[in-house]
Design a protein around this motif. Structure first.
Motif, PDB file in Angstrom:
ATOM      1  N   ASN A 194       0.865  -1.175   0.000  1.00 15.26           N
ATOM      2  CA  ASN A 194       0.000   0.000   0.000  1.00 15.26           C
ATOM      3  C   ASN A 194       0.904   1.228   0.000  1.00 15.26           C
ATOM      4  O   ASN A 194       1.449   1.612   1.026  1.00 15.26           O
ATOM      5  CB  ASN A 194      -0.914  -0.019   1.225  1.00 15.26           C
ATOM      6  CG  ASN A 194      -1.942   1.096   1.202  1.00 15.26           C
ATOM      7  OD1 ASN A 194      -1.807   2.074   0.478  1.00 15.26           O
ATOM      8  ND2 ASN A 194      -2.962   0.951   2.016  1.00 15.26           N
ATOM      9  N   GLN A 195       1.053   1.849  -1.176  1.00 14.65           N
ATOM     10  CA  GLN A 195       1.952   2.994  -1.307  1.00 14.65           C
ATOM     11  C   GLN A 195       1.504   4.183  -0.459  1.00 14.65           C
ATOM     12  O   GLN A 195       2.297   5.061  -0.170  1.00 14.65           O
ATOM     13  CB  GLN A 195       2.066   3.423  -2.764  1.00 14.65           C
ATOM     14  CG  GLN A 195       2.831   2.444  -3.611  1.00 14.65           C
ATOM     15  CD  GLN A 195       2.984   2.908  -5.049  1.00 14.65           C
ATOM     16  OE1 GLN A 195       2.369   3.874  -5.480  1.00 14.65           O
ATOM     17  NE2 GLN A 195       3.810   2.207  -5.803  1.00 14.65           N
ATOM     18  N   ALA A 196       0.247   4.202  -0.076  1.00 12.04           N
ATOM     19  CA  ALA A 196      -0.245   5.292   0.765  1.00 12.04           C
ATOM     20  C   ALA A 196       0.394   5.256   2.153  1.00 12.04           C
ATOM     21  O   ALA A 196       0.402   6.254   2.870  1.00 12.04           O
ATOM     22  CB  ALA A 196      -1.763   5.223   0.890  1.00 12.04           C
ATOM     23  N   LYS A 197       0.951   4.116   2.526  1.00 13.35           N
ATOM     24  CA  LYS A 197       1.593   3.985   3.836  1.00 13.35           C
ATOM     25  C   LYS A 197       3.075   4.353   3.726  1.00 13.35           C
ATOM     26  O   LYS A 197       3.966   3.533   3.938  1.00 13.35           O
ATOM     27  CB  LYS A 197       1.420   2.559   4.370  1.00 13.35           C
ATOM     28  CG  LYS A 197      -0.028   2.224   4.678  1.00 13.35           C
ATOM     29  CD  LYS A 197      -0.145   0.859   5.293  1.00 13.35           C
ATOM     30  CE  LYS A 197      -1.589   0.576   5.662  1.00 13.35           C
ATOM     31  NZ  LYS A 197      -1.743  -0.704   6.349  1.00 13.35           N
ATOM     32  N   ASP A 198       3.326   5.614   3.399  1.00 12.33           N
ATOM     33  CA  ASP A 198       4.695   6.071   3.223  1.00 12.33           C
ATOM     34  C   ASP A 198       5.430   6.254   4.548  1.00 12.33           C
ATOM     35  O   ASP A 198       6.616   6.528   4.581  1.00 12.33           O
ATOM     36  CB  ASP A 198       4.731   7.369   2.413  1.00 12.33           C
ATOM     37  CG  ASP A 198       3.873   8.476   3.021  1.00 12.33           C
ATOM     38  OD1 ASP A 198       3.241   8.254   4.078  1.00 12.33           O
ATOM     39  OD2 ASP A 198       3.850   9.572   2.435  1.00 12.33           O
ATOM     40  N   LYS A 229       8.925  -2.382   4.191  1.00 11.34           N
ATOM     41  CA  LYS A 229       8.591  -2.030   2.803  1.00 11.34           C
ATOM     42  C   LYS A 229       8.842  -3.232   1.898  1.00 11.34           C
ATOM     43  O   LYS A 229       9.679  -4.090   2.192  1.00 11.34           O
ATOM     44  CB  LYS A 229       9.392  -0.810   2.366  1.00 11.34           C
ATOM     45  CG  LYS A 229       8.936   0.427   3.128  1.00 11.34           C
ATOM     46  CD  LYS A 229       9.548   1.681   2.597  1.00 11.34           C
ATOM     47  CE  LYS A 229       8.993   2.860   3.393  1.00 11.34           C
ATOM     48  NZ  LYS A 229       9.512   4.118   2.920  1.00 11.34           N
ATOM     49  N   PRO A 230       8.086  -3.300   0.789  1.00 11.60           N
ATOM     50  CA  PRO A 230       8.152  -4.486  -0.084  1.00 11.60           C
ATOM     51  C   PRO A 230       9.550  -4.904  -0.531  1.00 11.60           C
ATOM     52  O   PRO A 230       9.850  -6.099  -0.533  1.00 11.60           O
ATOM     53  CB  PRO A 230       7.283  -4.087  -1.279  1.00 11.60           C
ATOM     54  CG  PRO A 230       6.293  -3.137  -0.713  1.00 11.60           C
ATOM     55  CD  PRO A 230       7.061  -2.352   0.334  1.00 11.60           C
ATOM     56  N   ALA A 231      10.413  -3.966  -0.886  1.00 10.11           N
ATOM     57  CA  ALA A 231      11.745  -4.338  -1.376  1.00 10.11           C
ATOM     58  C   ALA A 231      12.535  -5.085  -0.298  1.00 10.11           C
ATOM     59  O   ALA A 231      13.176  -6.103  -0.585  1.00 10.11           O
ATOM     60  CB  ALA A 231      12.511  -3.099  -1.829  1.00 10.11           C
ATOM     61  N   HIS A 232      12.476  -4.607   0.937  1.00  4.98           N
ATOM     62  CA  HIS A 232      13.193  -5.280   2.023  1.00  4.98           C
ATOM     63  C   HIS A 232      12.574  -6.642   2.323  1.00  4.98           C
ATOM     64  O   HIS A 232      13.286  -7.633   2.503  1.00  4.98           O
ATOM     65  CB  HIS A 232      13.207  -4.430   3.285  1.00  4.98           C
ATOM     66  CG  HIS A 232      13.850  -5.132   4.440  1.00  4.98           C
ATOM     67  ND1 HIS A 232      15.210  -5.195   4.591  1.00  4.98           N
ATOM     68  CD2 HIS A 232      13.327  -5.856   5.464  1.00  4.98           C
ATOM     69  CE1 HIS A 232      15.505  -5.909   5.672  1.00  4.98           C
ATOM     70  NE2 HIS A 232      14.375  -6.314   6.224  1.00  4.98           N
ATOM     71  N   LEU A 233      11.240  -6.701   2.377  1.00  5.69           N
ATOM     72  CA  LEU A 233      10.561  -7.964   2.662  1.00  5.69           C
ATOM     73  C   LEU A 233      10.881  -9.011   1.608  1.00  5.69           C
ATOM     74  O   LEU A 233      11.087 -10.182   1.919  1.00  5.69           O
ATOM     75  CB  LEU A 233       9.049  -7.752   2.761  1.00  5.69           C
ATOM     76  CG  LEU A 233       8.589  -6.920   3.957  1.00  5.69           C
ATOM     77  CD1 LEU A 233       7.101  -6.625   3.842  1.00  5.69           C
ATOM     78  CD2 LEU A 233       8.908  -7.620   5.260  1.00  5.69           C
ATOM     79  N   LYS A 234      10.943  -8.590   0.349  1.00  5.43           N
ATOM     80  CA  LYS A 234      11.270  -9.519  -0.741  1.00  5.43           C
ATOM     81  C   LYS A 234      12.630 -10.171  -0.486  1.00  5.43           C
ATOM     82  O   LYS A 234      12.766 -11.397  -0.547  1.00  5.43           O
ATOM     83  CB  LYS A 234      11.277  -8.784  -2.078  1.00  5.43           C
ATOM     84  CG  LYS A 234      11.670  -9.653  -3.261  1.00  5.43           C
ATOM     85  CD  LYS A 234      11.644  -8.819  -4.541  1.00  5.43           C
ATOM     86  CE  LYS A 234      11.771  -9.689  -5.761  1.00  5.43           C
ATOM     87  NZ  LYS A 234      13.136 -10.011  -6.128  1.00  5.43           N
ATOM     88  N   HIS A 235      13.631  -9.361  -0.193  1.00  2.00           N
ATOM     89  CA  HIS A 235      14.971  -9.905   0.055  1.00  2.00           C
ATOM     90  C   HIS A 235      15.003 -10.771   1.311  1.00  2.00           C
ATOM     91  O   HIS A 235      15.667 -11.804   1.346  1.00  2.00           O
ATOM     92  CB  HIS A 235      16.001  -8.780   0.153  1.00  2.00           C
ATOM     93  CG  HIS A 235      16.177  -8.036  -1.123  1.00  2.00           C
ATOM     94  ND1 HIS A 235      16.621  -8.636  -2.278  1.00  2.00           N
ATOM     95  CD2 HIS A 235      15.934  -6.745  -1.452  1.00  2.00           C
ATOM     96  CE1 HIS A 235      16.657  -7.748  -3.254  1.00  2.00           C
ATOM     97  NE2 HIS A 235      16.243  -6.596  -2.777  1.00  2.00           N
ATOM     98  N   PHE A 236      14.267 -10.365   2.335  1.00  3.35           N
ATOM     99  CA  PHE A 236      14.205 -11.135   3.575  1.00  3.35           C
ATOM    100  C   PHE A 236      13.669 -12.537   3.300  1.00  3.35           C
ATOM    101  O   PHE A 236      14.255 -13.533   3.722  1.00  3.35           O
ATOM    102  CB  PHE A 236      13.320 -10.413   4.593  1.00  3.35           C
ATOM    103  CG  PHE A 236      13.080 -11.205   5.845  1.00  3.35           C
ATOM    104  CD1 PHE A 236      14.029 -11.246   6.853  1.00  3.35           C
ATOM    105  CD2 PHE A 236      11.901 -11.921   6.013  1.00  3.35           C
ATOM    106  CE1 PHE A 236      13.809 -11.980   8.009  1.00  3.35           C
ATOM    107  CE2 PHE A 236      11.678 -12.655   7.168  1.00  3.35           C
ATOM    108  CZ  PHE A 236      12.627 -12.685   8.164  1.00  3.35           C
TER     109      PHE A 236
END
Length: 96
Positions: A25-29, A36-43
Motif C-alpha cells: 500500500n503505497q499510501a503507507k509512506d 517495505k516491499p523491497a526489504h521484505l522480498k529480500h528477507f
C-alpha cells in the motif's frame, strides 16, 4: 516458516512450491524500511534459500486496489497463483 511444511524427504521434487504473497500500500509512506516491499522480498528470498531443500519459491507483490480490502486482495492473488495453503501474517495495526 511455511517452507518447513514441505516434505523434507522429497525436498520439493514433487513440484511443491512456496509462493510468498504481499499486498503493498503505497499510501503507507510512513512505514519503516524493514516493512517495505523491497526489504521484505529480500528477507523472504534469503529465508527460503537458507532452507536448502530444493524448494521452488517465488515472491509476488501487488499494490492494494482502492476500495478492495486487503483480505480480498490476498485471497484473489492466492486464487490467481493456484495456492493450496494460505498462511497469513500481518504487520498491520487493524489485523485485517
Amino acid at each position: 516458516v511455511a517452507g518447513n511444511l514441505v516434505n523434507l524427504k522429497r525436498g520439493g521434487a514433487d513440484g511443491t512450491k512456496l509462493t510468498i504473497l504481499h499486498i503493498a500500500n503505497q499510501a503507507k509512506d510512513f512505514l519503516p524500511a524493514h516493512l517495505k516491499p523491497a526489504h521484505l522480498k529480500h528477507f523472504y528470498e534469503d529465508m527460503t534459500a537458507s532452507i536448502k531443500v530444493g524448494l521452488q519459491a517465488s515472491w509476488v507483490c501487488r499494490e492494494k486496489e482502492e476500495g478492495v480490502s486487503t483480505c480480498a486482495s490476498v485471497t484473489n492473488l492466492a486464487d490467481k497463483h493456484h495456492v493450496d495453503l494460505l498462511v497469513l501474517g500481518s504487520f498491520g495495526r487493524k489485523g485485517e
